[in-house]
Motif scaffolding. Structure first.
Motif, PDB file in Angstrom:
ATOM      1  N   SER A 215       0.846  -1.193   0.000  1.00  0.00           N
ATOM      2  CA  SER A 215       0.000   0.000   0.000  1.00  0.00           C
ATOM      3  C   SER A 215       0.881   1.243   0.000  1.00  0.00           C
ATOM      4  CB  SER A 215      -0.909   0.019   1.234  1.00  0.00           C
ATOM      5  OG  SER A 215      -0.149   0.327   2.397  1.00  0.00           O
ATOM      6  N   ARG A 305      -8.203  -0.680  -6.050  1.00  0.00           N
ATOM      7  CA  ARG A 305      -8.163  -0.615  -4.589  1.00  0.00           C
ATOM      8  C   ARG A 305      -9.225   0.339  -4.045  1.00  0.00           C
ATOM      9  NH1 ARG A 305      -1.722  -0.826  -2.877  1.00  0.00           N
ATOM     10  NH2 ARG A 305      -1.086  -2.349  -4.450  1.00  0.00           N
ATOM     11  N   MET A 309     -12.102  -0.905  -1.432  1.00  0.00           N
ATOM     12  CA  MET A 309     -12.348  -0.272  -0.133  1.00  0.00           C
ATOM     13  C   MET A 309     -13.784   0.210  -0.016  1.00  0.00           C
ATOM     14  SD  MET A 309      -8.795   1.799   0.712  1.00  0.00           S
ATOM     15  CE  MET A 309      -8.678   2.648  -0.878  1.00  0.00           C
ATOM     16  N   HIS A 312     -16.186  -2.808   0.408  1.00  0.00           N
ATOM     17  CA  HIS A 312     -16.026  -3.524   1.669  1.00  0.00           C
ATOM     18  C   HIS A 312     -16.152  -2.604   2.892  1.00  0.00           C
ATOM     19  CE1 HIS A 312     -14.386  -6.478  -1.126  1.00  0.00           C
ATOM     20  NE2 HIS A 312     -14.495  -7.397  -0.187  1.00  0.00           N
ATOM     21  N   GLU A 316      -8.677   1.712   4.180  1.00  0.00           N
ATOM     22  CA  GLU A 316      -7.338   1.496   3.646  1.00  0.00           C
ATOM     23  C   GLU A 316      -7.072   0.016   3.430  1.00  0.00           C
ATOM     24  OE1 GLU A 316      -4.374   2.822   6.402  1.00  0.00           O
ATOM     25  OE2 GLU A 316      -5.177   1.655   8.060  1.00  0.00           O
ATOM     26  N   ILE A 317      -6.124  -0.267   2.557  1.00  0.00           N
ATOM     27  CA  ILE A 317      -5.639  -1.640   2.380  1.00  0.00           C
ATOM     28  C   ILE A 317      -4.163  -1.597   2.715  1.00  0.00           C
ATOM     29  CG2 ILE A 317      -5.364  -3.585   0.798  1.00  0.00           C
ATOM     30  CD1 ILE A 317      -7.525  -2.409  -0.942  1.00  0.00           C
ATOM     31  N   SER A 318      -3.873  -1.732   3.954  1.00  0.00           N
ATOM     32  CA  SER A 318      -2.471  -1.684   4.366  1.00  0.00           C
ATOM     33  C   SER A 318      -2.324  -2.326   5.727  1.00  0.00           C
ATOM     34  CB  SER A 318      -1.970  -0.243   4.435  1.00  0.00           C
ATOM     35  OG  SER A 318      -2.663   0.464   5.444  1.00  0.00           O
ATOM     36  N   ASN A 327      -7.249  -6.619   6.224  1.00  0.00           N
ATOM     37  CA  ASN A 327      -8.426  -6.090   5.516  1.00  0.00           C
ATOM     38  C   ASN A 327      -8.804  -6.900   4.278  1.00  0.00           C
ATOM     39  OD1 ASN A 327      -9.233  -4.090   7.227  1.00  0.00           O
ATOM     40  ND2 ASN A 327      -8.377  -2.395   6.066  1.00  0.00           N
ATOM     41  N   LYS A 328      -8.347  -8.162   4.230  1.00  0.00           N
ATOM     42  CA  LYS A 328      -8.695  -9.025   3.097  1.00  0.00           C
ATOM     43  C   LYS A 328      -9.443 -10.281   3.543  1.00  0.00           C
ATOM     44  CE  LYS A 328      -4.770  -7.509   0.267  1.00  0.00           C
ATOM     45  NZ  LYS A 328      -3.549  -7.924  -0.473  1.00  0.00           N
ATOM     46  N   LYS A 337     -16.104  -7.731   8.146  1.00  0.00           N
ATOM     47  CA  LYS A 337     -14.648  -7.896   8.163  1.00  0.00           C
ATOM     48  C   LYS A 337     -14.223  -8.700   9.386  1.00  0.00           C
ATOM     49  CE  LYS A 337     -11.882  -4.550   9.463  1.00  0.00           C
ATOM     50  NZ  LYS A 337     -11.124  -3.271   9.488  1.00  0.00           N
ATOM     51  N   ARG A 431       0.679 -10.988  -0.538  1.00  0.00           N
ATOM     52  CA  ARG A 431       0.357  -9.578  -0.765  1.00  0.00           C
ATOM     53  C   ARG A 431       0.206  -9.280  -2.269  1.00  0.00           C
ATOM     54  NH1 ARG A 431       3.786  -7.882   2.222  1.00  0.00           N
ATOM     55  NH2 ARG A 431       2.640  -6.947   3.938  1.00  0.00           N
ATOM     56  N   GLU A 436      -9.085 -11.605  -1.801  1.00  0.00           N
ATOM     57  CA  GLU A 436      -9.755 -11.688  -0.512  1.00  0.00           C
ATOM     58  C   GLU A 436      -9.954 -13.134  -0.097  1.00  0.00           C
ATOM     59  OE1 GLU A 436     -13.629  -9.821  -0.989  1.00  0.00           O
ATOM     60  OE2 GLU A 436     -14.539 -11.807  -1.172  1.00  0.00           O
TER      61      GLU A 436
END
Length: 459
Positions: A215, A305, A309, A312, A316-318, A327-328, A337, A431, A436
């Motif tokens: 990210s 991304r 986000m 879902h 953030e995706i980090s 976050n996956k 989640k 990564r 997901e």
């Protein structure tokens, strides 16, 4: 009895002998609005002129030469010399102010009137030599208002002429770029962009890591941790800076001009150009740092991304914890989640956030051991490796897509699966390829990869 009116003649204000002898403290204000050499000479001349003028008057005493060099006159906030002069007046250190003209004082009508009236209330006149205006004179207010409006109009004309000149250059493909705030390039003696080799390495690294699944916030943290200097020479990276770099078309050798424009010539406020002004795009303007394919792939990945986000409900995706599952992972029962928990003395696990009562609903999904989550991914990946020959035609077709990100995904899958089976989960690989995970129960997982592969795994 008739009324009797007696006229008492006016008399001069009484002053003590000491007051009568008191000299007038005079301050001068000088300003030029350009950095051109001839104008800077004019600036030096102004300072010299007023110094000699004040010292030549027997009833005057120097209260200071206040000046601003190379500063625009449309506003006063950024003119430190001007503000220092006003402060001295407020503190009672000045009896009179002189300046060359209204346009030197300010080209903003509101500022001109505001400060002249403030000083007038303090008993401090301003004398504008060119116009011959004394703000304490009876006719000064009306004439001053008219002339200050003309000065503001002059400023508007200058602004429009400057803007016209810039746009004319844009139409010819001539850029106006400050490389001091632009990572990866310098300017040569002709003003053309040339690659800065050391900075270019950092730019290439940012694009590479982003397309490998990191990210923007993670990339910034890694650069800061390694003390990699940015354009300022210091390691002060953040996710927003990384994102703006990824969106900058200059890194693929092109140039988009007039991304911003001045919305108000008085405030000099710059705003993003969202179609209000013409823009000018130049292809192949200079040598690229990243390939057009990688740059285009990065744009698609940014949009992907953003969509992920939004769909879902995450910001953030980090992950700054090192796990590639952040976050996956989502609950297969309620869709909420799943969050990683790492209690002291126990092994980490993942828990559906709805197992704690939320909005009147409690999910009965059980906790998932992280070791099982990682094992499920390994099984899914090894299954893909075993069926590599079957999948190759699909990946090769992806490499022929018009979408740069699809081409990248196809190439990545061909290269990564060629490395063989996994003995354990590798976060860098996860990564790069994981979209997901849906958890149906603590031992049942649906693994979805970014190339579209889906594997249902039961431990």
């Amino acid at each position: 009895m008739a009324k009797s009116v007696t006229v008492i003649p006016a008399s001069q204000t009484r002053k003590s002998a000491e007051a009568a002898k008191k000299k007038i403290r005079v301050a001068a204000y000088c300003r030029v609005s350009t950095e051109q050499e001839e104008q800077l000479g004019s600036f030096e001349n102004q300072v010299s002129y007023y110094t000699e003028l004040i010292n030549s008057k027997p009833d005057w005493v120097m209260a200071g030469i206040f000046s601003d060099e190379g500063i625009s006159g449309t506003g006063t906030k950024k003119r430190q010399g001007f503000q220092n002069m006003i402060r001295a007046c407020r503190e009672g250190k000045v009896d009179r102010v002189i300046t060359k003209s209204i346009s030197r004082f300010a080209r903003n009508t509101a500022d001109c009137l505001h400060y002249s009236r403030e000083l007038k209330d303090l008993g401090i006149p301003i004398f504008f030599e060119k116009e011959g205006i004394d703000t304490m004179a009876a006719s000064g207010e009306l004439l001053f208002t008219i002339l200050s409006s003309l000065a503001q109009e002059e400023s508007r004309n200058i602004s429009e002429n400057t803007t016209w000149g810039i746009r004319s250059k844009f139409k010819q493909g001539v850029p106006m770029i400050n490389t001091g705030n632009f990572m990866g390039y310098d300017k040569d003696e002709n003003g053309k962009l040339v690659i800065n080799p050391e900075q270019a390495k950092v730019v290439k690294r940012i694009f590479r890591e982003f397309l490998e699944g990191w990210s923007t916030r993670e990339i910034a943290q890694r650069l800061n941790r390694e003390k990699i200097p940015g354009v300022s020479g210091k390691a002060k990276w953040n996710g927003f800076t990384i994102e703006r770099m990824l969106q900058n078309e200059k890194y693929k050798g092109d140039l988009l001009m007039q991304k911003t424009f001045t919305a108000d010539y008085l405030t000099k406020k710059m705003v993003e150009n969202n179609g209000e002004r013409d823009q000018y795009y130049v292809q192949g303007n200079h040598e690229a740092i990243v390939s057009p394919d990688d740059w285009e792939a990065a744009q698609y990945e940014l949009k992907r991304r953003e969509g992920f986000m939004e769909s879902h409900g995450i910001k953030e995706i980090s992950s700054l914890t090192g796990t590639a599952f952040y976050n996956k992972v989502y609950c297969g029962k309620c869709g909420c989640k799943m969050q990683r928990r790492n209690p002291k003395g126990n092994k980490p696990f993942w828990k559906c956030l709805n197992t704690d009562k939320r909005n009147g609903y409690t999910c009965d999904a059980g906790n998932v051991r992280e070791s099982d989550l990682r094992q499920a991914f390994v099984i899914a990946w090894n299954s893909l490796v075993e069926n590599r020959e079957t999948e190759l035609p699909r990946w090769k077709k992806m490499m022929e897509s018009e979408n740069a990100l699809e081409r990248l995904r196809g190439r990545q899958m061909i290269e990564l699966t060629a490395e063989g089976h996994l003995d354990f989960e590798i976060p860098e690989l996860t990564r790069m390829v994981l979209d997901e995970v849906r958890v149906t129960d603590p031992k049942s997982f649906t693994i979805k990869l970014l190339d579209g592969t889906v594997r249902n795994i039961k431990l």
